[in-house]
Design a protein around this motif. Structure first.
Motif, PDB file in Angstrom:
ATOM      1  N   TRP A 151      57.280  39.332  35.036  1.00 31.71           N
ATOM      2  CA  TRP A 151      57.655  38.472  36.150  1.00 31.71           C
ATOM      3  C   TRP A 151      57.684  39.341  37.396  1.00 31.71           C
ATOM      4  O   TRP A 151      58.392  40.336  37.426  1.00 31.71           O
ATOM      5  CB  TRP A 151      59.041  37.850  35.938  1.00 31.71           C
ATOM      6  N   ILE A 152      56.912  38.954  38.378  1.00 33.90           N
ATOM      7  CA  ILE A 152      56.838  39.707  39.623  1.00 33.90           C
ATOM      8  C   ILE A 152      57.474  38.839  40.709  1.00 33.90           C
ATOM      9  O   ILE A 152      56.985  37.749  40.997  1.00 33.90           O
ATOM     10  CB  ILE A 152      55.382  40.063  39.963  1.00 33.90           C
ATOM     11  N   VAL A 153      58.574  39.305  41.255  1.00 37.31           N
ATOM     12  CA  VAL A 153      59.314  38.543  42.255  1.00 37.31           C
ATOM     13  C   VAL A 153      59.250  39.303  43.571  1.00 37.31           C
ATOM     14  O   VAL A 153      59.595  40.484  43.630  1.00 37.31           O
ATOM     15  CB  VAL A 153      60.784  38.341  41.828  1.00 37.31           C
ATOM     16  N   SER A 154      58.804  38.600  44.614  1.00 39.22           N
ATOM     17  CA  SER A 154      58.687  39.256  45.921  1.00 39.22           C
ATOM     18  C   SER A 154      59.749  38.725  46.866  1.00 39.22           C
ATOM     19  O   SER A 154      60.065  37.545  46.863  1.00 39.22           O
ATOM     20  CB  SER A 154      57.299  39.028  46.506  1.00 39.22           C
ATOM     21  N   GLY A 155      60.260  39.642  47.655  1.00 35.80           N
ATOM     22  CA  GLY A 155      61.175  39.264  48.712  1.00 35.80           C
ATOM     23  C   GLY A 155      60.398  38.930  49.968  1.00 35.80           C
ATOM     24  O   GLY A 155      59.165  39.025  49.999  1.00 35.80           O
ATOM     25  N   PRO A 156      61.101  38.538  51.012  1.00 35.37           N
ATOM     26  CA  PRO A 156      60.421  38.210  52.274  1.00 35.37           C
ATOM     27  C   PRO A 156      59.576  39.392  52.762  1.00 35.37           C
ATOM     28  O   PRO A 156      59.991  40.543  52.688  1.00 35.37           O
ATOM     29  CB  PRO A 156      61.583  37.942  53.231  1.00 35.37           C
ATOM     30  N   GLY A 157      58.371  39.092  53.200  1.00 29.47           N
ATOM     31  CA  GLY A 157      57.491  40.115  53.755  1.00 29.47           C
ATOM     32  C   GLY A 157      56.635  40.841  52.748  1.00 29.47           C
ATOM     33  O   GLY A 157      55.760  41.618  53.120  1.00 29.47           O
ATOM     34  N   THR A 158      56.853  40.617  51.446  1.00 29.96           N
ATOM     35  CA  THR A 158      56.053  41.323  50.445  1.00 29.96           C
ATOM     36  C   THR A 158      55.258  40.373  49.562  1.00 29.96           C
ATOM     37  O   THR A 158      54.648  40.795  48.592  1.00 29.96           O
ATOM     38  CB  THR A 158      56.941  42.212  49.548  1.00 29.96           C
ATOM     39  N   HIS A 159      55.239  39.092  49.912  1.00 29.93           N
ATOM     40  CA  HIS A 159      54.536  38.100  49.093  1.00 29.93           C
ATOM     41  C   HIS A 159      53.072  38.484  48.868  1.00 29.93           C
ATOM     42  O   HIS A 159      52.578  38.461  47.746  1.00 29.93           O
ATOM     43  CB  HIS A 159      54.640  36.714  49.727  1.00 29.93           C
ATOM     44  N   TYR A 160      52.365  38.812  49.930  1.00 33.14           N
ATOM     45  CA  TYR A 160      50.939  39.096  49.786  1.00 33.14           C
ATOM     46  C   TYR A 160      50.694  40.366  48.974  1.00 33.14           C
ATOM     47  O   TYR A 160      49.703  40.468  48.251  1.00 33.14           O
ATOM     48  CB  TYR A 160      50.250  39.170  51.162  1.00 33.14           C
ATOM     49  N   LEU A 161      51.598  41.334  49.054  1.00 32.29           N
ATOM     50  CA  LEU A 161      51.446  42.548  48.241  1.00 32.29           C
ATOM     51  C   LEU A 161      51.691  42.243  46.767  1.00 32.29           C
ATOM     52  O   LEU A 161      50.975  42.746  45.890  1.00 32.29           O
ATOM     53  CB  LEU A 161      52.402  43.636  48.728  1.00 32.29           C
ATOM     54  N   ALA A 162      52.682  41.404  46.482  1.00 29.41           N
ATOM     55  CA  ALA A 162      52.960  41.019  45.096  1.00 29.41           C
ATOM     56  C   ALA A 162      51.808  40.191  44.529  1.00 29.41           C
ATOM     57  O   ALA A 162      51.425  40.359  43.365  1.00 29.41           O
ATOM     58  CB  ALA A 162      54.271  40.258  45.023  1.00 29.41           C
ATOM     59  N   ALA A 163      51.235  39.304  45.344  1.00 29.79           N
ATOM     60  CA  ALA A 163      50.091  38.513  44.899  1.00 29.79           C
ATOM     61  C   ALA A 163      48.899  39.431  44.610  1.00 29.79           C
ATOM     62  O   ALA A 163      48.197  39.256  43.605  1.00 29.79           O
ATOM     63  CB  ALA A 163      49.724  37.471  45.958  1.00 29.79           C
ATOM     64  N   HIS A 164      48.676  40.410  45.460  1.00 30.56           N
ATOM     65  CA  HIS A 164      47.597  41.387  45.241  1.00 30.56           C
ATOM     66  C   HIS A 164      47.834  42.155  43.937  1.00 30.56           C
ATOM     67  O   HIS A 164      46.910  42.332  43.139  1.00 30.56           O
ATOM     68  CB  HIS A 164      47.527  42.350  46.432  1.00 30.56           C
ATOM     69  N   PHE A 165      49.059  42.599  43.712  1.00 31.04           N
ATOM     70  CA  PHE A 165      49.408  43.336  42.503  1.00 31.04           C
ATOM     71  C   PHE A 165      49.146  42.481  41.260  1.00 31.04           C
ATOM     72  O   PHE A 165      48.536  42.946  40.286  1.00 31.04           O
ATOM     73  CB  PHE A 165      50.873  43.760  42.588  1.00 31.04           C
ATOM     74  N   THR A 166      49.556  41.228  41.292  1.00 31.88           N
ATOM     75  CA  THR A 166      49.340  40.333  40.153  1.00 31.88           C
ATOM     76  C   THR A 166      47.852  40.148  39.894  1.00 31.88           C
ATOM     77  O   THR A 166      47.400  40.201  38.741  1.00 31.88           O
ATOM     78  CB  THR A 166      50.016  38.969  40.413  1.00 31.88           C
ATOM     79  N   GLU A 167      47.087  39.944  40.957  1.00 30.74           N
ATOM     80  CA  GLU A 167      45.633  39.804  40.808  1.00 30.74           C
ATOM     81  C   GLU A 167      45.017  41.062  40.209  1.00 30.74           C
ATOM     82  O   GLU A 167      44.133  40.988  39.360  1.00 30.74           O
ATOM     83  CB  GLU A 167      44.981  39.505  42.163  1.00 30.74           C
ATOM     84  N   ARG A 168      45.463  42.227  40.653  1.00 27.98           N
ATOM     85  CA  ARG A 168      44.944  43.485  40.097  1.00 27.98           C
ATOM     86  C   ARG A 168      45.263  43.593  38.610  1.00 27.98           C
ATOM     87  O   ARG A 168      44.442  44.058  37.824  1.00 27.98           O
ATOM     88  CB  ARG A 168      45.545  44.694  40.815  1.00 27.98           C
ATOM     89  N   LEU A 169      46.462  43.170  38.213  1.00 27.14           N
ATOM     90  CA  LEU A 169      46.819  43.219  36.794  1.00 27.14           C
ATOM     91  C   LEU A 169      45.929  42.290  35.966  1.00 27.14           C
ATOM     92  O   LEU A 169      45.519  42.628  34.862  1.00 27.14           O
ATOM     93  CB  LEU A 169      48.289  42.846  36.591  1.00 27.14           C
ATOM     94  N   TRP A 170      45.631  41.113  36.507  1.00 28.46           N
ATOM     95  CA  TRP A 170      44.807  40.157  35.775  1.00 28.46           C
ATOM     96  C   TRP A 170      43.336  40.518  35.773  1.00 28.46           C
ATOM     97  O   TRP A 170      42.678  40.464  34.753  1.00 28.46           O
ATOM     98  CB  TRP A 170      44.927  38.769  36.383  1.00 28.46           C
ATOM     99  N   TYR A 171      42.802  40.840  36.946  1.00 26.14           N
ATOM    100  CA  TYR A 171      41.345  40.955  37.103  1.00 26.14           C
ATOM    101  C   TYR A 171      40.862  42.312  37.592  1.00 26.14           C
ATOM    102  O   TYR A 171      39.664  42.543  37.626  1.00 26.14           O
ATOM    103  CB  TYR A 171      40.837  39.913  38.112  1.00 26.14           C
ATOM    104  N   GLY A 172      41.741  43.187  37.998  1.00 28.44           N
ATOM    105  CA  GLY A 172      41.313  44.406  38.664  1.00 28.44           C
ATOM    106  C   GLY A 172      41.098  45.595  37.760  1.00 28.44           C
ATOM    107  O   GLY A 172      40.892  46.696  38.250  1.00 28.44           O
ATOM    108  N   LEU A 173      41.149  45.382  36.467  1.00 31.87           N
ATOM    109  CA  LEU A 173      40.946  46.510  35.569  1.00 31.87           C
ATOM    110  C   LEU A 173      39.459  46.725  35.320  1.00 31.87           C
ATOM    111  O   LEU A 173      38.660  45.792  35.414  1.00 31.87           O
ATOM    112  CB  LEU A 173      41.672  46.269  34.246  1.00 31.87           C
ATOM    113  N   GLU A 174      39.126  47.944  34.986  1.00 32.20           N
ATOM    114  CA  GLU A 174      37.721  48.269  34.789  1.00 32.20           C
ATOM    115  C   GLU A 174      37.211  47.886  33.412  1.00 32.20           C
ATOM    116  O   GLU A 174      36.018  47.834  33.187  1.00 32.20           O
ATOM    117  CB  GLU A 174      37.511  49.769  35.043  1.00 32.20           C
TER     118      GLU A 174
END
Length: 185
Positions: free
Chosen positions: A47-70
């Motif tokens: 579970w990745i929970v973002s506070g104010p101002g970090t939403h886009y970074l948390a979304a990027h991190f989640t995307e990397r975990l799902w699709y960003g692996l080699e």
């Protein structure tokens, strides 16, 4: 000062920041990568929970975990719950975070009510916590338990904290991938 000189100063600042923070940030980041790898290999959720101002970074991190692996990796559940979807009383996390089945990753520049609510939920569920952020009053750090991982960002202006946080999340993803495939032992 011309533009090239101004940009060169930005590069020099980032290099200096990484050199100055590596000793403080690399050990907890390594611990976080190990927890993430164990969680995924055991079939549990992130579970990745973002506070104010970090939403886009948390979304990027989640995307990397799902699709960003080699490489192909084991299937796993990773869900990003931005501050806007997590009311202060904790729901939906109170319902979704069952004891022992997840790890909660909290991202924030400063402790917010969203982060505090998610933290309460994780503590009540006995879920391990990885907290990446800045906590000047140590309100969050003081509540962490032995197996929890605080990744304390230095005090910086928000844009520079974002740059450092993005770098750390990318490094965490790459290290986690190496652990999943047995490249780091």
């Amino acid at each position: 000062m011309d533009l090239i000189e101004a940009l060169s100063d930005r590069f020099a600042f980032q290099q200096s920041l990484y050199r100055e923070t590596v000793d403080a940030l690399a050990p907890p980041l390594a611990a976080a990568a190990e927890i993430l790898a164990q969680t995924v290999l055991s079939g549990h959720r992130l579970w990745i929970v973002s506070g104010p101002g970090t939403h886009y970074l948390a979304a990027h991190f989640t995307e990397r975990l799902w699709y960003g692996l080699e490489r192909e990796r084991p299937p796993f559940a990773a869900v990003h719950l931005p501050a806007a979807t997590t009311p202060p009383h904790g729901q939906p996390l109170d319902v979704l975070a069952q004891p022992g089945d997840c790890v909660m990753i909290l991202l924030g520049h400063e402790p917010s009510e969203t982060i505090r609510a998610a933290m309460r939920t994780a503590l009540e569920a006995g879920s391990p916590l990885i907290v990446i952020g800045h906590d000047p009053d140590e309100h969050i750090w003081s509540q962490l338990r032995g197996g929890d991982v605080p990744v304390a960002l230095p005090e910086l202006p928000p844009a520079q904290q974002d740059e450092l946080l993005l770098f750390l999340l990318n490094a965490l993803t790459e290290t986690w991938e190496q652990l999943l495939f047995g490249e780091l032992v």
